[in-house]
Design an enzyme around this catalytic site. Structure first.
Site, mmCIF file in Angstrom:
data_model
loop_
_atom_site.group_PDB
_atom_site.id
_atom_site.type_symbol
_atom_site.label_atom_id
_atom_site.label_comp_id
_atom_site.label_asym_id
_atom_site.label_seq_id
_atom_site.Cartn_x
_atom_site.Cartn_y
_atom_site.Cartn_z
ATOM 1 N N ASP A 53 42.023 51.695 -93.920
ATOM 2 C CA ASP A 53 40.742 51.670 -93.239
ATOM 3 C C ASP A 53 39.831 52.711 -93.919
ATOM 4 O O ASP A 53 40.258 53.449 -94.810
ATOM 5 C CB ASP A 53 40.889 51.935 -91.735
ATOM 6 C CG ASP A 53 39.696 51.384 -90.955
ATOM 7 O OD1 ASP A 53 38.677 51.046 -91.586
ATOM 8 O OD2 ASP A 53 39.773 51.283 -89.717
HETATM 9 C C1 BGC Z 1 36.590 50.111 -89.168
HETATM 10 C C2 BGC Z 1 37.162 48.809 -89.680
HETATM 11 C C3 BGC Z 1 36.208 48.142 -90.633
HETATM 12 C C4 BGC Z 1 35.888 49.105 -91.751
HETATM 13 C C5 BGC Z 1 34.990 48.535 -92.823
HETATM 14 C C6 BGC Z 1 36.050 50.974 -90.262
HETATM 15 O O1 BGC Z 1 35.308 52.024 -89.752
HETATM 16 O O2 BGC Z 1 37.579 50.804 -88.437
HETATM 17 O O3 BGC Z 1 37.470 47.960 -88.602
HETATM 18 O O4 BGC Z 1 36.752 46.942 -91.116
HETATM 19 O O5 BGC Z 1 35.274 50.250 -91.190
HETATM 20 O O6 BGC Z 1 33.695 48.388 -92.403
#
Ligand code: BGC
Length: 754
Positions: free
Chosen positions: A280
């Site tokens: 993530d």
């Molecule tokens: C979130 C994810 C997301 C990623 C990319 C993160 O802050 O937890 O769910 O896919 O950002 O945008």
């Protein structure tokens, strides 16, 4: 030769050959032989395109990195022109011309937006959910995207956690069915140019954030993980998901991104996942904050060694892994393994055949936000609304007289779609006020007043808007205006609740009741004595205890997507019948959270639904144990009657099966859908088992007066659980088999397994 011919024919039809593993392996091995260590590490680097593309400008520093072969993929950039420009740099300027993988958070639609995932799950309609993902994939792929960071399969039991809106609620069985449906919808078998790769997230246990506060630690026994939290992730893997994203939290006190047991032993070893594993956002960097790595080099080495392939935004891999290979902290083979998985993902998506496969400007014009897609979104949205209360047939409303529409969510465009809609175009969506005027077509007079702010505290309202602003005004003046409007009306429709961004990432709340000024206005509106309909906008279960006692009709409309306003009107005026059922328990008070129906029994339980307090029992002094509205609950404009469940045999062999049948009758005067639910309870087992667990459901359509026998197969698999050695076992003995319209109103029959 035949393969080439076939490929040519398929290409004409807009499809391509599924990649044979052997051909793919040969191709990738050949490519990797040409790659330097640095280029291999470059493939593991995923960057947010926001940093790369500003308007139409391309950030020269990052475009330089792409040209240098230091970037494997980018995400959250919109538009084929920009994506093509980036892809051209990778293909033409980098030494080996390896195309970029291009991702986006396409969470519940692209420009045609579907309801938020929690709402979608309340349809209990896996075909509809699959269809929504299919349409999202078609639109995103027409605009340059080949990878979505969805589905989110995190079980969430605590409504304070804002990201409960992004998942499928509290149940592992329903969550598994929904996650698998989304994977099928996005990916198909990858062969078509309008399929994209799905990314299961957030692996794992992200939804168990302590106290419902986002990014908090999660901790639980492995038995609980296996029985309650892991099943939806596993189901998505079984459905063939191409990639997995690790979660921000620790698991067993080790950050998920660096947790080898989780990433390699369980995911790849036990479940056989062979796709790409991405972190993530900056979660490699965050390992340092968790206190389990000294610096970025240490954190990056840990992540790679745990089995993490791609680094989202930390720049830890690109910044440190070369040196770590030299130092012997990580092996060249580990880099190779990760690189191969990234290249395989690109190969399966067909990017090596055609790097511009997803950049067809003709498709952009004809496949996005089409009338057909919007009609599907409208139909599906109407399936997700949950009618919580409807005294004296207040709903559906007749299109006559004077209707007052009041509330801060009545005339907002940007808040209709919900959280996480990166590619949305709100200027094309309707507000509820506009849709109601259109639906009434002059047959009734529509009066309107905003009535109040979202909350009295301006700062708090801003924090909860995240760019999707709602006009602020003076609460006292707005209230006076709203009451004047209400007094002229025959019925009052209130559009109240949360803004779209009061749920979603980083949107935890410690108070789940209607915010201050909205609650005060609602109370005043009720005092007018006119019938009041509350449309509760929310991305989580909220507390509606006062509303249940005082308002005539309540419908939870969540955030229904780009067509939400039209869909609300369809149900409000009775063109469609509400058929959503809760996939989360709605509490009587915030202090009940985490609240979920499939809990274990205390040694000192109180009877389900007990209305008073019992000393030395498992209950509260000041609130009942049970939810206000239970899991599975939802009313209709008609009524249903359930018979007793019957079994084809009272006993079952361990590897046998029986059938459970229940008769369901539509006793009202409207044709409607009903969701028939099947639950089980293992009466005595080697570990404590939930008081009930959903194991099957069927959505059926019954004409007014029609009755039908609904049959479920009871299989050994349904009765199994993970025991204390984490073995999946069926222990013989007595089981309760329960059927009914929700998790509270169930009728039971006993089954003995020998
Ligand atoms: C979130 C994810 C997301 C990623 C990319 C993160 O802050 O937890 O769910 O896919 O950002 O945008």
């Amino acid at each position: 030769m035949r393969r080439i011919l076939l490929a040519a024919v398929l290409a004409m039809l807009g499809t391509s050959l599924p990649a044979s593993d052997k051909t793919m392996d040969g191709f990738i091995s050949g490519l990797m032989r040409k790659m330097t260590l640095r280029e291999k590490i470059g493939q593991l680097n995923l960057l947010p395109a926001g940093e790369i593309v500003t308007g139409a400008e391309i950030n020269t520093e990052v475009s330089g990195s792409i040209a240098a072969g230091d970037v494997g993929g980018v995400f959250n950039v919109k538009g084929t022109d920009k994506i093509r420009a980036l892809q051209e740099i990778a293909v033409r300027k980098s030494r080996l011309g390896i195309p970029l993988i291009v991702g986006m958070d396409v969470i519940h639609g692209y420009e045609t937006i579907f309801p938020i995932p929690l709402a979608l799950s309340c349809s209990w309609d896996t075909a509809a959910v699959e269809r929504s993902a299919r349409i999202a994939a078609r639109e995103a792929s027409a605009d340059g995207i080949c990878w979505t960071f969805s589905p989110m399969a995190d079980i969430a039991l605590d409504a304070r956690w804002g990201r409960i809106s992004e998942g499928n609620g509290e149940d592992p069985y329903l969550g598994s069915r929904m996650a698998a449906a989304m994977v099928r919808g996005y990916q198909g078998d990858y062969s078509r140019a309008d399929n994209i790769m799905a990314c299961l997230k957030h692996y794992a246990m992200y939804g168990a954030a302590e106290a419902g506060r986002d990014y908090s630690m999660a901790d639980m026994s492995r038995v609980r993980m296996y029985n309650q939290y892991l099943p939806p992730y596993k189901a998505a893997v079984e459905a063939g998901v191409g990639s997995v994203m690790s979660s921000f939290n620790v698991v067993d006190c080790i950050p998920a991104t660096a947790n080898k047991w989780l990433m390699t032993d369980v995911l790849r070893g036990e479940w056989g996942f062979d796709g790409m594993l991405v972190t993530d956002y900056e979660s490699i960097k965050e390992i340092i904050k968790h206190g389990t790595a000294e610096d970025l080099a240490d954190a990056s080495a840990q992540a790679l060694n745990a089995g993490t392939d791609m680094d989202m935004c930390s720049r830890g891999y690109i910044g440190t892994l070369e040196q770590s290979v030299l130092d012997g902290r990580v092996s060249a083979e580990a880099v190779d393994r990760a690189c191969r998985r990234v290249l395989e993902a690109k190969y399966r998506l067909g990017l090596f055949d055609n790097p511009y496969k997803y950049c067809d400007p003709k498709r952009r014009k004809k496949d996005i936000f089409t009338a057909e897609n919007r009609a599907a979104a409208r139909d599906i949205a109407a399936e997700t609304f949950v009618l919580l209360k409807n005294d004296n047939g207040t709903l559906p409303l007749k299109k006559e007289g004077r209707i007052a529409l009041i509330g801060p969510l009545a005339d907002t465009r940007s808040n209709m779609a919900g959280t996480w809609c990166v590619a949305y175009t709100p200027e094309r969506y309707s507000t509820l006020r506009e849709s109601m005027a259109q639906a009434l077509g002059g047959k009734a007079e529509l009066l309107y007043a905003q009535g109040c702010n979202i909350t009295a505290d301006e700062r708090q309202q801003k924090d909860g808007e995240f760019g999707k602003a709602i006009k602020r005004g003076d609460d006292a003046l707005m209230k006076a205006e709203a009451l004047a409007v209400a007094r002229q009306a025959d019925v009052i429709v209130c559009a109240m609740g949360e803004t779209a961004e009061m749920t979603g990432e980083s949107s935890s709340r410690a108070k789940l009741a209607m915010p201050d000024v909205q609650a005060a206005l609602l109370a005043e509106l009720v005092k007018t004595g006119k019938p009041v309909v509350l449309l509760n906008f929310s991305g989580r279960p909220t507390v509606l205890t006062w509303e249940q006692d005082n308002v005539q009709a309540i419908m939870n409309v969540w955030f229904g997507g780009s067509e939400a306003a039209h869909a609300i009107c369809d149900v409000l005026f009775g063109d469609k019948t509400p058929c959503g059922r809760l996939t989360v328990s709605m509490p009587r008070a915030t202090g009940q959270e985490p609240l979920y129906y499939n809990h274990l029994s205390s040694g000192r339980p109180v009877e389900e639904g007990a209305k008073r307090y019992y000393k030395f029992r498992n209950n509260y002094l000041d609130v009942r144990n049970d939810p206000l509205y239970p899991f599975g609950y939802g009313l209709s404009y008609t009524s249903f009657e359930y018979g007793e469940p019957r079994l084809s045999a009272a006993t079952m062999e361990r590897n046998g099966g029986v059938k459970a049948t229940v008769t369901v009758k539509n006793t009202g005067d409207r044709d409607a859908d009903e969701v028939v639910q099947l639950y089980i309870r293992d009466r005595v087992a080697s570990i404590s088992r939930p008081v009930k667990e959903l194991k099957g459901f069927q959505r059926i359509h019954l004409k007014a007066g029609e009755s039908r026998e609904v049959t479920f197969d009871i299989t050994p698999d349904m009765l199994k659980f993970y025991n204390s050695e984490l073995r999946h076992v069926l222990e013989p003995g007595d089981f309760s088999i329960m059927t009914g319209p929700d998790s509270r109103r169930l009728k039971t029959v006993k089954l003995t397994v020998r």
